[in-house]
Scaffold this motif. Structure first.
Motif: not given
Length: 280
Positions: A191-199
């Motif tokens: 999971c890319h950090r940016d997508d983790a933030v979005a989650f």
């Protein structure tokens, strides 16, 4: 909202930046006073506190609207894991019980799944811990989710995180820790950090109380695919090993989470995210 971020480090600071950008107020908690002070230039109100100490509860702000618990362990092993994921969450949940919150989001780990047979694992699959550390992770999940309905708790299990400042996947292929050979058909999950933030933000804003979500990309990859792709991108031959490495082999699915939370990933696969980290 006023959001308290516990463990405001690599991931927590990215969550904080997204919250600040939309006009929320953020208090960031770190154990080390110097690292806590470094949050101030980012616009985050710094708070140095050891959340494993129950007395830290009295130092936490009493006007928070939401909590994001993304603290990390200082080291591997059952003791550090218990401090970070059980004892610290006990303090944070005590805060949550003092005032009504909009949300309490805990970033757990897909490490609770120790399957080694290539099984598909979704949000309804029971945890299958295979190590003392993973057992503690399961205890932490039960602690947080067991606080509902009094606490609006949501769990986001994150897969292998990478992104700016964390490109270990490149170094592991370059150094031969990730290699072709026996066992290279095992699934890897990222999971890319940016997508983790979005989650995390989606769970904060739209998650169900008691909800379990998987913060993982849309296309898990087998180890041989990861090694071959990264080695080619680095312009080096892929390393080979004669022994299969230990570790889980399971495909983490996140379709249900993305659908429920209304998320579109910026980096649906490891290749799309890792190519942004390659030396230029």
């Amino acid at each position: 909202m006023h959001v308290l971020i516990a463990g405001c480090g690599w991931l927590g600071q990215a969550v904080a930046a997204a919250l600040l950008a939309r006009g929320d107020r953020v208090t960031g908690v770190r154990r080390d006073p110097a690292r806590a002070a470094a949050l101030a230039p980012l616009g985050v109100a710094p708070l140095a506190a050891d959340l494993t100490d129950p007395a830290a509860l009295e130092r936490l702000p009493g006007d928070v609207d939401a909590v994001v618990a993304c603290q990390s362990a200082r080291a591997d092993g059952e003791g550090p894991y218990r401090d970070a994921y059980v004892r610290s969450n006990e303090t944070l949940l005590a805060l949550a019980r003092r005032r009504p919150l909009r949300a309490f989001v805990y970033t757990g780990s897909t490490g609770v799944f120790g399957q080694r047979d290539g099984e598909d694992v979704d949000e309804t699959t029971p945890p299958d811990p295979r190590s003392p550390g993973a057992e503690v992770l399961v205890q932490a999940e039960r602690l947080v989710l067991g606080a509902a309905p009094g606490v609006p708790a949501r769990l986001v299990r994150l897969s292998g995180l990478y992104g700016p400042g964390r490109a270990g996947i490149l170094e592991r292929v370059r150094g031969g820790a990730l290699a072709l050979g026996p066992g290279d058909g095992a699934w890897m999950n990222f999971c890319h950090r940016d997508d983790a933030v979005a989650f995390v933000l989606a769970a904060l804003d739209r998650g169900r109380d008691g909800g379990v979500y998987h913060g993982s990309d849309a296309r898990p990859a087998r180890r041989r695919e990861v090694v071959t792709w990264v080695a080619a991108a680095l312009g080096i031959p892929p390393a080979r090993r004669e022994e299969a490495p230990a570790g889980p082999d399971r495909r983490i699915l996140s379709e249900r989470s993305r659908r429920e939370l209304g998320l579109t990933l910026s980096y649906p696969s490891f290749a799309e995210g890792v190519k942004m980290l390659l030396p230029r």
